[in-house]
Scaffold this active site. Structure first.
Site, short mmCIF file in Angstrom:
data_model
loop_
_atom_site.label_atom_id
_atom_site.label_comp_id
_atom_site.label_asym_id
_atom_site.label_seq_id
_atom_site.Cartn_x
_atom_site.Cartn_y
_atom_site.Cartn_z
CG HIS A 1 -2.64 -1.13 0.89
ND1 HIS A 1 -2.90 -1.02 2.48
CD2 HIS A 1 -2.73 -1.08 -0.01
CE1 HIS A 1 -3.79 -2.02 1.85
NE2 HIS A 1 -3.64 -2.03 0.83
NE ARG B 1 -3.84 -3.13 -18.28
CZ ARG B 1 -3.60 -2.26 -18.77
NH1 ARG B 1 -3.22 -1.20 -17.54
NH2 ARG B 1 -2.14 -3.22 -18.96
NE ARG C 1 -8.59 -6.08 -20.57
CZ ARG C 1 -7.25 -5.61 -20.42
NH1 ARG C 1 -6.13 -5.90 -21.04
NH2 ARG C 1 -5.97 -5.36 -18.87
CD GLU D 1 -4.69 -9.63 -25.09
OE1 GLU D 1 -4.27 -8.96 -24.61
OE2 GLU D 1 -6.04 -10.13 -24.59
CG ASN E 1 1.53 -4.85 -21.66
OD1 ASN E 1 2.25 -3.21 -22.23
ND2 ASN E 1 0.77 -4.36 -20.74
CG ASP E 2 -1.01 -10.98 -22.88
OD1 ASP E 2 0.11 -11.53 -22.49
OD2 ASP E 2 -2.20 -10.06 -22.52
NE ARG F 1 2.04 -8.43 -19.20
CZ ARG F 1 0.69 -8.44 -19.40
NH1 ARG F 1 -0.08 -8.93 -20.19
NH2 ARG F 1 0.32 -7.71 -18.58
CB CYS G 1 -4.34 -0.15 -25.19
SG CYS G 1 -4.60 -1.95 -25.03
#
Ligand code: PEP
Ligand code: MG
Length: 582
Positions: A197, A304, A344, A442, A465-466, A476, A513
């Site tokens: 946190h 997301r 998404r 992706e 990323n993917d 990843r 994205c």
């Protein structure tokens, strides 16, 4: 004193230079003694009163939260209040005093150690890190008991006085609030991880910070000169005059650059040759929208939604209900004031499991993830689709589907969207009949079979990323293969340019994205490939805009074509460097 450097986990960017202010050492280091039988009840009362004092302190912190404080801060204080009220912390230490005759500090410290040991065993990283919250709450009570409350001194830092850098074994998010009004310019802690946190709050407050610097609070002495390089996770203790000067220059440049960036907030995002470029934000919660607007986002390119499904408390249902989801999506679309919000659908599995998922596959990244999971759980998926459709009555929403690879998956998804629409029509609930539906590109198979997607869908968004993970066969999240994760691999450059060009030819809107869209070293390359929509973390928006307004496509495009014909890694890196300079 000789200079030395320490290394930790960089959690919040920027450079801080100042004198160390060491917070009192770990409060769990308390006096242990046994009390006489006739003192038991007064010792119990002493602990009860300390707990009550901390309750009041936390309530005061809550009520004094600045209006613009990040939403997480209120939530963190709530978590601390919950921990404090839990019988495990408020009752068991009282029993320990009564049965074992420990003094109040010892009884409390014993129970905190027991609880945090139990938490450290938990596999889930997020929950494991909550043991830090338990220790922080316990520490607050101990400080009241030992009369050492008031964590931070009231320093009046006038002109010319060096800034203070807080060094602590650990620090609670609630205590971090005090950074706002006092002149602390950064912090270093022995403990903590990316998900703690404290790290999250540091990032949202934009204070340079490095956590997980083992033994920092023992090795650094009060008033030592310190440099925090929050980008690299490096602490320089007692730097030489030369090093200090170098970092001062670097820091001054960063401050200047940031100020300059602030000036382009209202500047249109257009290249030198007059080509407009759309800048969108990636968000996790509706509360991220103000930051997106502040960075000048033209909309949300990636919401997301799976984050609404994670870290559910006991009091909440395991999955968010249609009403709960609808409220979140509606909040985001209203906050964006007429700008489009791309939601998404649930992308869980692999590194983002939720409690609801029962089994774990051998290769979770290749298993029942994202749309595959949703199609296997149609009722859950329909609930989400209805919630998103209902929110579309309140502003422009686009539906983005993750991890599609097969025509059959697209067709099944579209059929479920149609089913959700039908249910709403039957209930006479309003929604946008024309809601655009798009696919994340992706999976390499998707990038190589674009006509399947273009024929069926309204827009595309590349998840680099993917795409990189699957094209290069590199997990990843596995640090052992992290060095092979290379966005400039010729195969990746081919997949990207092919996807962008094919979509452009078919006049289907396309964005990126993934993290590449927010990396200023990649902006020109993507522009040169023909990309006109970038979606990124809100904090990156202005830096990327700055690249865009200083780019001339008439020179970048031919240079990019040349890079795309290059296969040797060294030649690609050299050409990329040149691209930054033209
Ligand atoms: C991506 O894969 O690039 C992406 C944007 O999605 P996520 O990082 O959430 O998988
Ligand atoms: Mg992805």
């Amino acid at each position: 004193m000789t200079s030395f450097t320490l290394h930790g986990i960089p959690v919040s960017r920027g450079i801080a230079i100042g004198r160390a202010h060491i917070l009192s050492p770990a409060a769990l280091d308390v006096q242990h003694y046994l009390i006489a039988a006739d003192q038991v009840e007064s010792e119990v009362a002493r602990l009860q009163s300390a707990i009550a004092t901390v309750h009041t302190e936390l309530q005061t912190l809550w009520s004094e939260l600045p209006k613009d404080a990040p939403a997480e801060l209120g939530a963190f204080i709530d978590v601390h209040v919950l921990i404090l009220s839990d019988p495990m912390l408020s009752d068991i230490p009282l029993d320990i005093i009564r049965t074992r005759h420990y003094n109040a500090e010892w009884a409390l410290a014993t129970q905190i150690e027991e609880l945090s040991a139990q938490f450290s065993e938990i596999e889930d990283a997020y929950l494991r890190e909550r043991s830090a919250d338990i220790e922080q709450v316990g520490e607050r009570v101990l400080k009241v008991l030992t009369g050492t409350a008031n964590l931070l001194p009231n320093v009046d830092v006038g002109e010319g006085t060096p800034a203070m850098i807080v060094v602590a074994h650990d620090i609670s998010p609630a205590d971090m609030l005090q950074f706002r009004d006092r002149a602390f310019s950064g912090f270093v802690t022995d403990l903590g991880g990316q998900n703690s946190h404290t790290a999250i709050v540091a990032r949202s407050l934009d204070i340079p910070a490095t956590v997980g610097v083992s033994h920092a609070s023992e090795l650094i002495k009060q008033n030592d000169w310190l440099i925090i390089d929050g980008d690299a996770g490096v602490i320089v203790v007692a730097p030489s005059t030369l090093v200090l000067e170098q970092y001062r220059e670097k820091q001054a440049k960063q401050v200047k650059d940031r100020k300059k960036l602030g000036k382009i907030k209202k500047t249109p995002s257009v290249t030198i040759d007059g080509t407009p470029v759309t800048l969108l934000a990636n968000i996790e919660f509706p509360d991220d929208c103000p930051q997106a607007l502040d960075g000048g986002a033209h909309g949300v390119g990636l919401f997301r939604s799976e984050f609404l499904f994670m870290n559910r408390t006991e009091a909440q249902t395991q999955l968010p209900s249609e009403e709960e989801q609808f409220a979140s999506y509606k909040k985001a679309v209203i906050a964006m004031k007429g700008r489009p919000v791309t939601i998404r659908t649930l992308d869980i599995g692999a590194d983002k499991p939720i409690d609801f998922m029962e089994h774990t596959s051998l290769n979770p990244a290749l298993g029942l993830r994202a749309i595959r999971f949703c199609l296997a759980e149609p009722q859950m998926f329909l609930t989400q689709l209805r919630a998103i459709l209902r929110a579309s009555a309140f502003g422009p929403i686009k539906l983005l589907i993750p991890m599609l690879a097969h025509a059959s998956e697209i067709d099944q998804t579209l059929a479920l969207i149609e089913q959700a629409k039908k249910q709403l029509r039957n209930q006479k609930i309003k929604f946008d009949e024309e809601i655009p539906v798009g696919a994340m590109i992706e999976i390499p198979a998707a990038a190589l079979a674009l006509p399947l997607f273009i024929k069926r869908l309204d827009f595309l968004s590349i998840g680099t990323n993917d795409l990189i993970q699957y094209a290069l066969a590199i997990d990843r999240v596995d640090h052992e293969v992290a060095h092979l994760y290379n966005p400039l691999h010729p195969a990746i450059l081919f997949l990207l340019s092919h996807t962008i060009a094919t979509a452009a030819k078919a006049e289907v809107p396309i964005s990126v994205c993934g993290e590449m869209a927010g990396d200023i070293k990649m902006t020109r390359l993507l522009l040169g490939m023909g990309l006109r929509e970038f979606s990124m973390h809100p904090a990156q928006l202005l830096s990327v805009k700055n690249e865009i307004i200083n780019s001339d496509l008439t020179v970048i495009e031919p240079a990019t074509r040349k890079i795309l014909r290059t296969y040797e890694p060294k030649a690609i890196v050299d050409a990329m460097e040149k691209l930054q300079q033209i």
